[in-house]
Design a protein around this motif. Structure first.
Motif, PDB file in Angstrom:
ATOM      1  N   GLN A 526       0.719  -1.179  -0.023  1.00 53.32           N
ATOM      2  CA  GLN A 526       0.181  -0.147  -0.154  1.00 53.32           C
ATOM      3  C   GLN A 526       0.813   1.334  -0.045  1.00 53.32           C
ATOM      4  OE1 GLN A 526      -2.948  -0.241   3.168  1.00 53.32           O
ATOM      5  NE2 GLN A 526      -3.699   1.995   2.550  1.00 53.32           N
ATOM      6  N   GLU A 527       1.910   1.338   0.833  1.00 55.35           N
ATOM      7  CA  GLU A 527       2.886   2.193   0.686  1.00 55.35           C
ATOM      8  C   GLU A 527       3.442   2.503  -0.605  1.00 55.35           C
ATOM      9  OE1 GLU A 527       4.755   2.848   5.049  1.00 55.35           O
ATOM     10  OE2 GLU A 527       5.134   0.881   4.200  1.00 55.35           O
ATOM     11  N   PHE A 528       3.804   1.599  -1.281  1.00 55.89           N
ATOM     12  CA  PHE A 528       4.357   1.515  -2.728  1.00 55.89           C
ATOM     13  C   PHE A 528       3.459   2.092  -3.577  1.00 55.89           C
ATOM     14  CE2 PHE A 528       4.401  -0.205  -6.978  1.00 55.89           C
ATOM     15  CZ  PHE A 528       5.802   0.132  -7.512  1.00 55.89           C
ATOM     16  N   PHE A 529       2.196   1.914  -3.592  1.00 49.18           N
ATOM     17  CA  PHE A 529       1.196   2.395  -4.443  1.00 49.18           C
ATOM     18  C   PHE A 529       0.820   3.977  -3.959  1.00 49.18           C
ATOM     19  CE2 PHE A 529       0.168  -1.890  -5.830  1.00 49.18           C
ATOM     20  CZ  PHE A 529       0.034  -1.716  -7.273  1.00 49.18           C
ATOM     21  N   ALA A 530       0.850   4.228  -2.831  1.00 50.09           N
ATOM     22  CA  ALA A 530       0.838   5.630  -2.414  1.00 50.09           C
ATOM     23  C   ALA A 530       1.877   6.604  -3.015  1.00 50.09           C
ATOM     24  CB  ALA A 530       0.858   5.609  -0.718  1.00 50.09           C
ATOM     25  N   ALA A 531       3.305   5.907  -2.809  1.00 53.05           N
ATOM     26  CA  ALA A 531       4.190   6.464  -3.455  1.00 53.05           C
ATOM     27  C   ALA A 531       4.101   6.829  -4.959  1.00 53.05           C
ATOM     28  CB  ALA A 531       5.568   5.929  -3.025  1.00 53.05           C
ATOM     29  N   LEU A 532       3.633   5.762  -5.470  1.00 52.01           N
ATOM     30  CA  LEU A 532       3.356   5.892  -7.052  1.00 52.01           C
ATOM     31  C   LEU A 532       2.504   7.023  -7.375  1.00 52.01           C
ATOM     32  CD1 LEU A 532       3.962   4.539  -9.767  1.00 52.01           C
ATOM     33  CD2 LEU A 532       2.216   3.049  -9.357  1.00 52.01           C
ATOM     34  N   TYR A 533       1.373   7.024  -6.554  1.00 51.62           N
ATOM     35  CA  TYR A 533       0.346   7.946  -6.957  1.00 51.62           C
ATOM     36  C   TYR A 533       1.085   9.709  -6.720  1.00 51.62           C
ATOM     37  CZ  TYR A 533      -3.712  11.247  -6.726  1.00 51.62           C
ATOM     38  OH  TYR A 533      -4.550  12.107  -6.919  1.00 51.62           O
ATOM     39  N   LEU A 534       1.870   9.422  -5.645  1.00 52.48           N
ATOM     40  CA  LEU A 534       2.417  11.119  -5.451  1.00 52.48           C
ATOM     41  C   LEU A 534       3.472  11.294  -6.520  1.00 52.48           C
ATOM     42  CD1 LEU A 534       3.516  10.625  -1.591  1.00 52.48           C
ATOM     43  CD2 LEU A 534       1.766  12.279  -2.640  1.00 52.48           C
ATOM     44  N   MET A 535       4.171  10.471  -7.073  1.00 52.81           N
ATOM     45  CA  MET A 535       5.024  10.639  -8.123  1.00 52.81           C
ATOM     46  C   MET A 535       4.079  10.845  -9.558  1.00 52.81           C
ATOM     47  SD  MET A 535       8.230  10.732  -7.153  1.00 52.81           S
ATOM     48  CE  MET A 535       9.053  10.407  -8.389  1.00 52.81           C
ATOM     49  N   ALA A 536       3.285  10.275  -9.888  1.00 51.04           N
ATOM     50  CA  ALA A 536       2.779   9.968 -11.035  1.00 51.04           C
ATOM     51  C   ALA A 536       1.655  10.563 -11.370  1.00 51.04           C
ATOM     52  CB  ALA A 536       2.298   8.580 -11.592  1.00 51.04           C
ATOM     53  N   SER A 537       0.950  11.264 -10.341  1.00 47.60           N
ATOM     54  CA  SER A 537      -0.622  11.809 -10.462  1.00 47.60           C
ATOM     55  C   SER A 537      -0.199  13.489 -10.817  1.00 47.60           C
ATOM     56  CB  SER A 537      -1.220  11.867  -9.313  1.00 47.60           C
ATOM     57  OG  SER A 537      -2.497  12.895  -9.016  1.00 47.60           O
ATOM     58  N   PRO A 538      -0.777  13.934 -11.721  1.00 54.16           N
ATOM     59  CA  PRO A 538      -0.625  15.452 -11.989  1.00 54.16           C
ATOM     60  C   PRO A 538      -1.451  16.285 -10.926  1.00 54.16           C
ATOM     61  CG  PRO A 538      -2.181  14.407 -13.351  1.00 54.16           C
ATOM     62  CD  PRO A 538      -1.619  13.226 -12.541  1.00 54.16           C
ATOM     63  N   LYS A 539      -2.164  15.817 -10.030  1.00 55.25           N
ATOM     64  CA  LYS A 539      -2.829  16.538  -8.964  1.00 55.25           C
ATOM     65  C   LYS A 539      -1.857  16.835  -7.746  1.00 55.25           C
ATOM     66  CE  LYS A 539      -7.121  14.361  -9.835  1.00 55.25           C
ATOM     67  NZ  LYS A 539      -8.134  13.529  -9.144  1.00 55.25           N
ATOM     68  N   VAL A 540      -0.524  16.112  -7.944  1.00 60.05           N
ATOM     69  CA  VAL A 540       0.312  16.267  -6.713  1.00 60.05           C
ATOM     70  C   VAL A 540       1.520  17.189  -7.441  1.00 60.05           C
ATOM     71  CG1 VAL A 540       1.946  15.380  -5.160  1.00 60.05           C
ATOM     72  CG2 VAL A 540      -0.250  14.382  -5.944  1.00 60.05           C
ATOM     73  N   ASP A 541       1.658  18.300  -6.930  1.00 57.63           N
ATOM     74  CA  ASP A 541       2.837  19.366  -7.364  1.00 57.63           C
ATOM     75  C   ASP A 541       4.099  18.950  -6.704  1.00 57.63           C
ATOM     76  OD1 ASP A 541       2.602  20.244  -4.947  1.00 57.63           O
ATOM     77  OD2 ASP A 541       1.560  22.222  -5.488  1.00 57.63           O
ATOM     78  N   LYS A 542       5.250  19.635  -7.129  1.00 52.64           N
ATOM     79  CA  LYS A 542       6.571  19.234  -6.626  1.00 52.64           C
ATOM     80  C   LYS A 542       6.674  19.622  -5.143  1.00 52.64           C
ATOM     81  CE  LYS A 542       8.578  21.390  -9.720  1.00 52.64           C
ATOM     82  NZ  LYS A 542       9.898  22.035 -10.808  1.00 52.64           N
ATOM     83  N   ASN A 543       6.014  20.671  -4.747  1.00 52.47           N
ATOM     84  CA  ASN A 543       6.073  21.159  -3.202  1.00 52.47           C
ATOM     85  C   ASN A 543       5.325  20.228  -2.552  1.00 52.47           C
ATOM     86  OD1 ASN A 543       7.672  23.593  -4.041  1.00 52.47           O
ATOM     87  ND2 ASN A 543       5.557  24.616  -4.318  1.00 52.47           N
ATOM     88  N   ALA A 544       4.419  19.630  -2.862  1.00 54.15           N
ATOM     89  CA  ALA A 544       3.400  18.855  -2.073  1.00 54.15           C
ATOM     90  C   ALA A 544       4.111  17.314  -2.027  1.00 54.15           C
ATOM     91  CB  ALA A 544       1.974  18.572  -2.548  1.00 54.15           C
ATOM     92  N   LEU A 545       5.035  16.962  -2.940  1.00 54.03           N
ATOM     93  CA  LEU A 545       5.875  15.824  -3.088  1.00 54.03           C
ATOM     94  C   LEU A 545       6.792  15.750  -2.289  1.00 54.03           C
ATOM     95  CD1 LEU A 545       6.479  13.055  -4.688  1.00 54.03           C
ATOM     96  CD2 LEU A 545       7.546  14.239  -6.281  1.00 54.03           C
ATOM     97  N   ALA A 546       7.526  16.979  -2.053  1.00 55.34           N
ATOM     98  CA  ALA A 546       8.832  17.258  -1.363  1.00 55.34           C
ATOM     99  C   ALA A 546       8.352  17.066   0.090  1.00 55.34           C
ATOM    100  CB  ALA A 546       9.546  18.306  -1.543  1.00 55.34           C
ATOM    101  N   ARG A 547       7.152  17.591   0.515  1.00 58.95           N
ATOM    102  CA  ARG A 547       7.000  17.558   1.984  1.00 58.95           C
ATOM    103  C   ARG A 547       6.524  16.149   2.462  1.00 58.95           C
ATOM    104  NH1 ARG A 547       3.431  21.962   0.448  1.00 58.95           N
ATOM    105  NH2 ARG A 547       1.653  20.426   0.163  1.00 58.95           N
ATOM    106  N   HIS A 548       6.430  14.893   1.644  1.00 58.76           N
ATOM    107  CA  HIS A 548       6.318  13.692   1.914  1.00 58.76           C
ATOM    108  C   HIS A 548       7.750  13.111   2.273  1.00 58.76           C
ATOM    109  CE1 HIS A 548       1.987  14.082   0.684  1.00 58.76           C
ATOM    110  NE2 HIS A 548       1.939  13.090   1.711  1.00 58.76           N
ATOM    111  N   VAL A 549       8.725  13.710   1.686  1.00 56.74           N
ATOM    112  CA  VAL A 549      10.104  13.031   1.955  1.00 56.74           C
ATOM    113  C   VAL A 549      10.659  13.536   3.174  1.00 56.74           C
ATOM    114  CG1 VAL A 549      12.371  12.909   0.625  1.00 56.74           C
ATOM    115  CG2 VAL A 549      10.576  13.309  -0.538  1.00 56.74           C
TER     116      VAL A 549
END
Length: 1403
Positions: A526-549
């Motif tokens: 489930q965590e893998f697919f959640a990460a996949l959504y953050l990386m592949a979804s156009p709804k998630v911008d780079k700032n929102a992505l960086a906050r998960h790191v």
């Protein structure tokens, strides 16, 4: 389409579907099991043919509901080879819920979800509301027996068949590999010598010993709670299911009932329930008599096992309250708390699984904790062997694993091992050796490859992947891991089921409320697919992505009872940020690779910021995993160089995979590093991950959770760490078996400088195995074996090693200490090469000869026979710097043996035999070393403090240069031939209880030894008799440097005996006695003692004149304090001192000295011509005594100075016998002299012929006393100065001084300062002075004083200088004074300084 045509179409479609599924009944069984998880597939189907069973199963799927039927139709079209002309009608007719055939329900009524257990799940009967049936005992037992049978039958049907594992194709039947379990509490039922690792990887299903050991704890009373801790993917849930399977098979016969609950499902229960409702309504209901069944379970609670899986996922926080009883409704976690604490169903067994972290407070402190680790190499190979049934594929897969370290690291996690095998099964047929493993470098790429592999037709629909990923992320963010039918669409269910990504099960939200739930096969998926959504979804911008790191610390926090569900999300984000995942992300996102690279860059930037920060241990490990997933060498190098030189990991679990990730980062580091693991639960085989890491310089482990298996794994890695210098294994529970493996490895590590095995409770064999390696470690400097359990025989073997091993410089064994300190030679054998030259051999021989060894064996229970063997070893050994045998059991005989052998052992520092039971009757035996050891510096024996210490000075040749330089200087000064002095020895026999009867033996042992010069017998019980006897024996002891007889109970008569010895013994120069405190010290002079000790017989010492051995007189001093002497005793004292040669200095201290006693003392002074100093300190004198002392100048012409201060300190200085005349000085300061004492004092002082100085300062003369003194001044024969300062005088005394000037022609200068200085000085000359000087300062003259001053000044005809400093005269008064003065003939100087202004007036 009309109704008839629709019916005809669905009928034909139904027939085609039945014919299609009849060809693959196994596939249909699996799907029915997926969509109907509690359905009994064998109920009523045995007598039917295949077609009838297919029809029955289809009807069951239909009755489950529209969503289930639609998802099933999507699975059929996705997974099976459905013709296109059949697939289109299937999806158009049933895939969207527009129509359902009426004949599907014919012959079978629709069943509610709560009655899907044919023959198993009985009609609901609430235990909370049913009345207790009053049946006979036999009937109750029958009901309980039937329920227990029903419970076991249910478990057999649920876990009896081998079910494909999560994400595994149906063709593979997974075999169970026993886990590695490690007990971390003392409740372990078996010996923890090997780290408590149980479970044989090749054990058959019926030989799984690890499961039985889980319930063999020592907790026979109270709660029997076991907590199974393991990181994600270690197989905790699998083990819980395995327990159910073993119990269903009858192998856990100690339990009559077993219940398995998952907290992820218990979280769905929104209402409070009772324990009977939890067991019967939410698990399995009895046929009848629920109350009777529960009563039976209460009475036989010891045979009930309740398993709670996923304690870390418990959502409802539990407060201090818990369930009040089994019938009280409570939250699920409160019921769990009551079960653990024994307030509910007392005596039952509870097993809980959890990820490591802060556990709920409801767990009792006595709960047994078991750590569950991953696969070691044998288990990985066994798993691979069982996974691949084909021999050729099996060998190929094992070859890939053995050649790739990264693949081995991933397979250490059982869940990842399954994924890796699945990917290898897909990759091996079409790849060359080594290529398959290269396609699986990271965990993330393993998951990517797995998803691609599981696709039934080799195509991954991006929409389905993105939809499943979005569901995964939303679930993690809201804490949801179970999804209901309404949370997921049928096509999504079909996609997850087709790829094996989802699993289904029956969920209960309360009594009588059941449904179907879906979850990812594993939380990490489930965590893998959640990460996949953050990386592949156009709804998630780079700032929102960086906050998960982010990096979540895994410390055991008090404020965080649960672990987060997003812990591994940054790792998967980092893995998806690698270049290799760019095509996959581009496919899922339906974007070009430039768009994907921008998102990947955001993740890499966040990781770079984390790489340069100072992080805690858990975060460092988490970041290592993230950086390793990126496969970016530059990022790995940046992190490696940013790590501190000392990296500590404290109190959190570490696995093989963790250390492997850390090692991969360290390989990019240039500098060395120190790794410290303290209190960390460590996977037994995790040290293998450190193999080949050349950056580790210091490696330290401090954890009681290691054991022999850990040591064996570490031994495989140690020879490959070429830079390792320090190795620490403290408190790791290593035994002889683990030590044997380590010693084989340490022989291959010649670069080691420090090794620590402390606190391992090592036995004899293990310790001896360790010290055998010392010759193989030429650079070793310290070996710490503290807190080992060694016998005396082994200890003697260690001393032999210390004596024979040329590099050992110290062996210390003290209570818990067992430490070897070594001094490596300047050039090791490795540096010299295989064939050293002759010069090298000479250097080695020289080092061996100069080696010194310190041996400290404290509290080792050594006896007489042991010390004999030790002496034999030490005689053949090197020079000994120190031998410490204190705290043993040598007794008198053992101490005697060591003292006699001291001269043969070449000890250079000290020999300590303290606390060995030496008795007072054998103290004299210790003195044998005084005569035999030429380098003995001190012998200290104190039986009260249990001290016996021999201190040795450096060898004679080492001190010869120092002595020669000192003697040369003396010879040049005294013009005598140079002679090397003998070494002095200090013998301290203090607080030994010595009595007079012991003195003869002691003196016999000391007799004839002229070289010992200090003897301390203080704190004994000699008494008057002993000291009197010793006084007779003193001449035979030679010239002592000192003799201490303090604290021996001496009387005043004995003091006079010692004074007599002081008067007669030439070497005795100082006698110091404090009577009340019983301090008695006799001291000689070192130079005189050396001269006398150079071969002079004792009888010569008593008769030879003192000046015979030295041209200059050495003064003798006698000090008697704290002794109140009456006149008679003073007379006796003086008569005794008359025989003492001089010069003599006497110091007496009495509390009070009467005038009679003082007079007696002063009368004897003329009969003491050798007396040079008499001092009365801290002695109270009467004012009359001042007059007696003032008269001393005339009574004893040898008195040179009388110095009295404050009536408590008096010092008399005498001239030598050759000086018959000279100046005298009198000092009577602070004595309280007043006017009444002035006249008699002046009369007595007038009898002194030459009084140079007289000091009467700091008294109480006042103006009257000073006036009287000035009147008597002409009669005083003062030739130097008179000090009258600080006598409370006023201006009147200053004016009186001016008036006195004409009557004292010998005054040459007078100075008065009435300011803060309060000085009043008069200076005299032996002859009449031609001119006089008067200085008045701060006298505050008023106008009315000016005429009087002028009149007195006019009488002083020889006044030549007058200085008035700040005397209060203004210019007008000064003019008046000048007008009244009659200027003398010649020069007259007047200095007027009103405010530091100088004025001079000349006539």
């Amino acid at each position: 389409m009309d109704h008839v045509s629709f019916q005809l179409g669905t009928t034909n479609l139904w027939s085609w579907l039945v014919r299609l599924l009849s060809k693959d009944p196994e596939w249909l069984n699996a799907k029915v099991k997926f969509f109907l998880p509690k359905m009994d597939l064998s109920s009523g189907d045995e007598a039917q043919d295949t077609t009838q069973r297919v029809i029955l199963q289809l009807r069951r799927l239909y009755t489950q509901g529209r969503a289930t039927w639609q998802a099933f139709i999507h699975c059929v079209c996705m997974e099976l080879d459905v013709p296109l002309d059949l697939e289109v009608p299937l999806l158009s007719t049933w895939g969207h819920g527009d129509g359902f055939p009426s004949q599907l329900g014919a012959g079978e009524e629709s069943q509610p979800a709560s009655q899907l257990h044919h023959g198993l799940k009985r009609p609901h009967q609430s235990c909370g509301s049913s009345p207790r049936l009053k049946q006979c005992r036999n009937h109750q037992l029958e009901l309980a027996r039937r329920y227990l049978k029903l419970l076991r039958t249910s478990a057999q049907q649920r876990y009896g068949s081998r079910i494909p594992g999560p994400g595994q194709p149906l063709a593979f039947h997974q075999a169970y590999i026993p886990p590695i379990l490690q007990w971390s509490r003392t409740t372990a039922p078996f010996s923890a010598q090997d780290g408590a690792v149980v479970g044989d990887p090749k054990a058959e299903d019926d030989a799984d010993v690890s499961i039985r050991d889980l319930f063999s704890t020592r907790a026979d009373k109270g709660p029997r709670v076991t907590v199974l801790l393991g990181k994600a993917g270690m197989g905790k849930t699998t083990l819980a299911h395995r327990l159910c399977q073993r119990w269903a098979a009858g192998q856990l016969d100690r339990f009559q009932a077993l219940f398995l609950f998952e907290f992820r499902q218990l979280n769905l229960i929104t209402s409070s329930v009772t324990l009977p409702q939890l067991l019967f309504d939410l698990y399995l209901s009895p046929e009848a008599g629920s109350d009777s069944v529960f009563q039976y379970l209460e009475e036989h609670a010891g045979g009930v096992l309740l398993i709670f899986d996923g304690l870390d996922q418990a959502l409802h926080s539990h407060s201090s309250t818990e369930a009040e009883g089994p019938e009280a409704p409570s939250p699920a976690l409160a019921l769990f708390s009551g079960l653990c604490r024994g307030t509910i169903l007392p005596g039952c067994w509870v097993l809980a699984t959890s990820r490591p972290g802060k556990l709920p407070d409801c767990l009792p402190t006595e709960a047994a904790t078991v750590h569950m680790w991953g696969f070691d190499r044998p288990r990985v190979e066994e798993y691979v062997g069982r996974f691949f049934s084909d021999q050729e594929w099996q060998e190929a897969a094992l070859a890939e694993l053995r050649e790739n370290r990264h693949l081995q690291s991933m397979c250490a996690v059982p869940a990842l091992c399954q994924v890796t095998c699945l990917c290898l099964h897909h990759l091996l047929p079409g790849s060359s050796p080594g290529q398959s493993a290269a396609l699986l470098p990271t965990v993330t790429q393993n998951y990517v490859q797995m998803v691609s592999t599981l696709s039934p037709r080799g195509h991954l629909p991006p929409e389905s992947l993105l939809g499943l990923s979005e569901m995964a992320l939303r679930g993690l963010e809201t804490g949801k891991v179970i999804f209901s039918v309404g949370d997921i669409s049928p096509p999504m269910v079909a996609f997850g089921a087709a790829l094996g990504l989802l699993t289904s099960f029956c969920i209960c939200t309360g009594p009588g409320h059941q449904g179907i739930g879906y979850a990812f096969t594993h939380l990490s998926l489930q965590e893998f697919f959640a990460a996949l959504y953050l990386m592949a979804s156009p709804k998630v911008d780079k700032n929102a992505l960086a906050r998960h790191v982010t990096l979540n610390s895994r410390w055991v926090l008090r404020t965080k009872a649960r672990l987060g569900l997003l812990d591994h999300l940054p790792t998967f984000l980092a893995g998806l940020a690698s270049y290799a995942c760019r095509p996959f992300l581009s496919h899922v996102a339906q974007q070009d690779e430039m768009w994907v690279s921008d998102k990947q860059a955001a993740v890499m930037l966040a990781l770079r910021k984390l790489a340069i920060r100072r992080l805690t241990g858990p975060k460092v490990v988490a970041l290592c995993h993230c950086v390793g997933e990126t496969q970016e060498p530059e990022l790995a190098r940046l992190m490696a160089q940013s790590l501190p030189s000392h990296l500590s990991f404290h109190n959190f679990p570490l696995t093989y995979t963790d250390l492997s990730a850390l090692t991969n980062i360290l390989r990019h580091r240039n500098a060395s590093i120190h790794l410290d693991f303290e209190g960390c639960p460590l996977e037994p085989h995790c040290p293998e991950a450190l193999a080949g890491c050349k950056q580790i310089e210091n490696l330290s482990f401090k954890s009681r959770k290691c054991g022999d298996a850990f040591a064996e794994a570490l031994s495989k890695s140690l020879p490959t760490m070429e830079s390792l210098k320090k190795l620490g294994l403290a408190g790791c529970k290593i035994t002889a078996r683990g030590i044997s493996h380590l010693m084989q490895a340490l022989r291959l590590c010649p670069q080691l400088e420090e090794i620590s095995f402390q606190d391992n409770q090592l036995k004899d064999r293990a310790v001896l195995n360790i010290v055998e390696v010392l010759p193989s470690l030429p650079r070793l400097q310290k070996l710490d074996l503290s807190r080992s359990n060694v016998s005396v025989s082994t200890l003697l073997c260690l001393t032999k090693v210390a004596v024979t091993c040329p590099t050992v410089k110290m062996l210390q064994v003290r209570e818990t200490d067992l430490i070897f300190l070594l001094s490596p030679p300047a050039e090791t054998a490795a540096e010299l090469g295989a064939a050293p030259d002759l010069q090298g051999n000479a250097n080695q021989r020289k080092e061996a000869q100069s080696r010194s060894l310190a041996l400290r064996l404290l509290q080792c229970q050594l006896g007489i026979h042991d010390v004999q063997e030790l002496i034999a070893q030490l005689r053949e050994g090197p020079r000994l710097e120190e031998v410490n045998l204190s705290g043993n059991q040598l007794d008198d005989e053992g101490c005697r043996l060591m003292a006699e052998a001291a001269s043969q052992l070449h000890i250079t520092r000290n020999l300590d035999l303290s606390n060995n039971g030496l008795s007072v009757d054998r103290v004299h035996c210790m003195l044998s070393a005084v005569n035999t050891c030429q380098n003995l510096a001190e012998l200290h024996i104190s039986l009260l403090h249990k001290t016996v210490v021999f201190t040795f000075a450096p060898e004679q040749e080492e001190q010869e240069g120092i002595w020669k330089r000192t003697a040369l200087r003396d010879s040049l000064t005294h013009q005598v031939p140079f002679e090397l002095p003998l070494r002095s020895t200090r013998i301290r026999l203090t607080h030994c209880g010595l009595q007079a009867k012991h003195l003869e033996q002691l003196c016999r042992a000391l007799g004839g030894s002229c070289h010992h010069s200090h003897l301390d017998l203080s704190g004994n019980a000699l008494g008057d008799e002993g000291v009197a006897q010793l006084a007779q024996l003193l001449p035979g002891l030679g010239a002592l440097q000192s003799l201490n007889l303090s604290e021996n109970g001496l009387s005043l008569d004995t003091v006079f005996i010692l004074i007599q010895c002081f008067s007669t013994l030439q070497w005795l120069l100082h006698l110091d006695i404090s009577f009340e405190s019983q301090r008695v010290v006799l001291r000689g002079d070192r130079r005189g003692r050396d001269r006398l000790a150079g071969g002079c017989p004792p009888e010569f010492l008593a008769g030879v004149p003192f000046l015979a051995f030295d041209q200059c007189c050495v003064p003798k001093s006698f000090c008697l304090r704290q002794c109140q002497l009456e006149p008679l005793n003073l007379t006796r004292l003086c008569e005794t001192l008359e025989k003492c040669p001089g010069p003599l200095e006497v110091e007496l201290s009495f509390e009070v000295l009467s005038d009679q006693s003082l007079e007696t003392l002063l009368q004897h002074l003329p009969r003491l011509p050798q007396l040079s100093l008499l001092q009365l300190s801290q002695t109270r004198l009467s004012p009359k005594s001042l007059l007696l002392l003032a008269d001393l100048f005339s009574l004893c012409p040898r008195v040179q100075k009388v110095d009295i201060r404050s009536l408590y300190h008096m010092t008399l200085h005498f001239r030598s016998g050759e000086e018959h005349e000279g100046e005298c000085c009198g000092r009577f300061t602070g004595c309280g002299l007043s006017q009444e004492h002035v006249e008699p004092l002046c009369w007595l002082l007038s009898k002194c012929e030459d009084l140079n100085q007289l000091d009467l300062s700091a008294n109480m003369l006042g103006d009257d006393g000073l006036r009287c003194l000035l009147e008597c001044l002409p009669q005083l024969p003062i030739s130097g100065s008179l000090d009258l300062s600080h006598n409370s005088i006023s201006l009147e005394s200053a004016l009186g001084l001016v008036k006195t000037l004409p009557s004292c022609p010998h005054i040459r200068e007078a100075s008065v300062n009435l300011g803060s200085e309060q000085s009043f000085w008069i200076y005299f000359s032996r002859q009449e002075e031609a001119g006089k000087t008067l200085r008045l300062s701060q006298c505050n003259l008023m106008p009315e004083h000016v005429p009087r001053l002028a009149t007195d000044l006019n009488q002083a005809l020889k006044l030549t200088a007058l200085t008035l400093t700040q005397c209060g005269l203004g210019l007008e008064q000064l003019i008046v004074l000048l007008s009244l003065l009659r200027c003398p003939v010649g020069l007259f100087t007047l200095r007027w300084i009103p405010h530091f202004v100088y004025a001079s007036v000349r006539p």
